[in-house]
Scaffold this active site. Sequence first.
Site, PDB file in Angstrom:
ATOM      1  N   CYS A  66       0.892  -1.237   0.056  1.00  0.00           N
ATOM      2  CA  CYS A  66       0.006  -0.093   0.097  1.00  0.00           C
ATOM      3  C   CYS A  66       0.765   1.571   0.003  1.00  0.00           C
ATOM      4  CB  CYS A  66      -1.032   0.015   1.213  1.00  0.00           C
ATOM      5  SG  CYS A  66      -0.410  -0.807   2.677  1.00  0.00           S
TER       6      CYS A  66
ATOM      7  N   ARG B 245       7.141 -10.783   5.759  1.00  0.00           N
ATOM      8  CA  ARG B 245       6.638 -10.362   7.199  1.00  0.00           C
ATOM      9  C   ARG B 245       7.571 -11.456   8.247  1.00  0.00           C
ATOM     10  NH1 ARG B 245       0.147  -9.732   6.340  1.00  0.00           N
ATOM     11  NH2 ARG B 245       0.445  -8.166   4.697  1.00  0.00           N
TER      12      ARG B 245
ATOM     13  N   GLN C  99       0.822 -11.794  -2.746  1.00  0.00           N
ATOM     14  CA  GLN C  99      -0.523 -11.701  -2.561  1.00  0.00           C
ATOM     15  C   GLN C  99      -1.169 -11.340  -4.060  1.00  0.00           C
ATOM     16  OE1 GLN C  99      -1.039  -8.434   0.187  1.00  0.00           O
ATOM     17  NE2 GLN C  99      -2.145 -10.032   1.509  1.00  0.00           N
TER      18      GLN C  99
ATOM     19  N   ASP D   5      -2.514  -8.582  -4.828  1.00  0.00           N
ATOM     20  CA  ASP D   5      -2.802  -7.283  -3.977  1.00  0.00           C
ATOM     21  C   ASP D   5      -3.391  -6.296  -4.992  1.00  0.00           C
ATOM     22  OD1 ASP D   5      -2.853  -5.761  -1.758  1.00  0.00           O
ATOM     23  OD2 ASP D   5      -0.627  -5.630  -1.628  1.00  0.00           O
TER      24      ASP D   5
ATOM     25  N   HIS E 139      -5.055  -2.061  -4.814  1.00  0.00           N
ATOM     26  CA  HIS E 139      -5.604  -0.735  -4.158  1.00  0.00           C
ATOM     27  C   HIS E 139      -6.245   0.060  -5.090  1.00  0.00           C
ATOM     28  CE1 HIS E 139      -2.142  -2.249  -1.682  1.00  0.00           C
ATOM     29  NE2 HIS E 139      -3.009  -1.774  -0.768  1.00  0.00           N
TER      30      HIS E 139
ATOM     31  N   LYS F 289     -12.259  -3.550   8.179  1.00  0.00           N
ATOM     32  CA  LYS F 289     -12.164  -4.489   7.107  1.00  0.00           C
ATOM     33  C   LYS F 289     -12.953  -5.445   7.093  1.00  0.00           C
ATOM     34  CE  LYS F 289      -8.439  -7.323   9.294  1.00  0.00           C
ATOM     35  NZ  LYS F 289      -7.134  -8.067   9.343  1.00  0.00           N
TER      36      LYS F 289
ATOM     37  N   HIS G  47      -8.047  -1.386   0.172  1.00  0.00           N
ATOM     38  CA  HIS G  47      -7.081  -2.246   0.017  1.00  0.00           C
ATOM     39  C   HIS G  47      -8.081  -3.694  -0.261  1.00  0.00           C
ATOM     40  CE1 HIS G  47      -4.135   0.119   2.424  1.00  0.00           C
ATOM     41  NE2 HIS G  47      -5.217   0.542   2.675  1.00  0.00           N
TER      42      HIS G  47
END
Length: 454
Positions: A128, A157, A175, A177, A179, A266, A312
């Site tokens: 992000c 992570r 991911q 991912d 946005h 979320k 997200h």
Amino acid sequence: MLSGERTFARVSARFASNLSKIAKKPPGSSADASHEVSNRQKLFITDPISPGSIFFLPNGTKIFNKLIQFMKLQQQFKYGFKEVVTPLIYRKSLWEQSGHWDNYKEDMFRVEGHDTSKEEYGLKPMNCPGHCMVFKRFDRSYSELPLRLSDFSPLHRNEASGALSGLTRVRKFHQDDGHIFCTPDQVESEIAKCLKLVDMCYTKVFPLSPELANEVYTLELSTRPEHFIGDVKVWDYAETVLKNILNKFGKPWELNEADGAFYGPKIDIKVTDHTGKYHQVATIQLDFQLPERFDLKYKDRDNTYKRPIMIHRAVFGSVERFMAILIDSNHGKWPFWLNPRQAMIIPVNTKRQGQVDACKDLFLKLRGQGNENSTDPIPLNSFHFNADLDERPEPVGYRIKDALMKNYSYLIIIGDKEVETGRYAIRTREDRQLEHLTDDEIFNKFRELEKHYK
């Protein structure tokens, strides 16, 4: 002389009588199931030399790439996402600006160069902040919104070593991912689209638990945690927006108090494995904080600058964890389009050159394999099926049973009769019913299966 049909019938009858005795072990954990299937199908390995990181083997890489390819097609051509590739390492100042350094640094890997007097760097745990930098670099207009960015870069992570578990809990992962930067009046429709994509994936393309019907996945609204950034009133508003969207979506949902991200509430999508344990997969997060921290703005119709809202979202979540859920669901019996072992081609008699040549011709055709001595490239958007050829000097019955044990989607047997007629005996791993198809008919059959995610 044996034909493929007679050989199939003889071997399949013996194999079916023993099938119920094969590998009926009590279910273990998801991690155990993933490793058991992986060992049989050579999908991935792990090693203490890199704890929490996956070594995907060729078969596992085929599945991984197919999942990414599927999601890229949906995001780009169905929902209008634009793919970007962003850095893996950023200066500490970026993470301080985003709030991650204060709220997430214990879960991040720090990166040091030879000159330790320079600013620290962090290996990115999420995309992000990088996407905020992409948005901010250019003057933005309301006509560009919603701007949807996708990213498949690897993330890291620093999970506790005791929490690492197979594919489900790792330190390096990917991911699907995305946005979305949008105006306030676009939030509801954008999140509704995200929920539709989630529903399509988990009920139509990847039905993880068909017997559960509408309970394939559960929806949870995770609200403001104890440690958060931003104003409480903004949080309350964001949570109300998500509640209204979930109510309109029409599926049951539960409240998960105080488990939101530090920057916003979320919607979490969870599925269960065969042990009943829940795993979070998809997530949709509403964020008013990062656009504020990065001073993101766009010029509206009235020529004034306004702040975008950031959504997200990830549909698979971690691709690695999603693969573990798939393995748990199908026990290594992949649908054709995902199977790294789509077809095994077997000559009845490996000493008969006509049979071997016919098998090799079909093998090359299904794999779409080019001539290495040619200067012509492989065409874009061509089909290349995961076909294998077993011409080992073993009894044909042994080779057929071996292919069935390895869960090939299709078995193709070529004997003298098949060479003579040009129509090959083909069956699925589950059904002993034979078809007799030409090489073009087999190719077209496989093409249709891939096109429709069967």
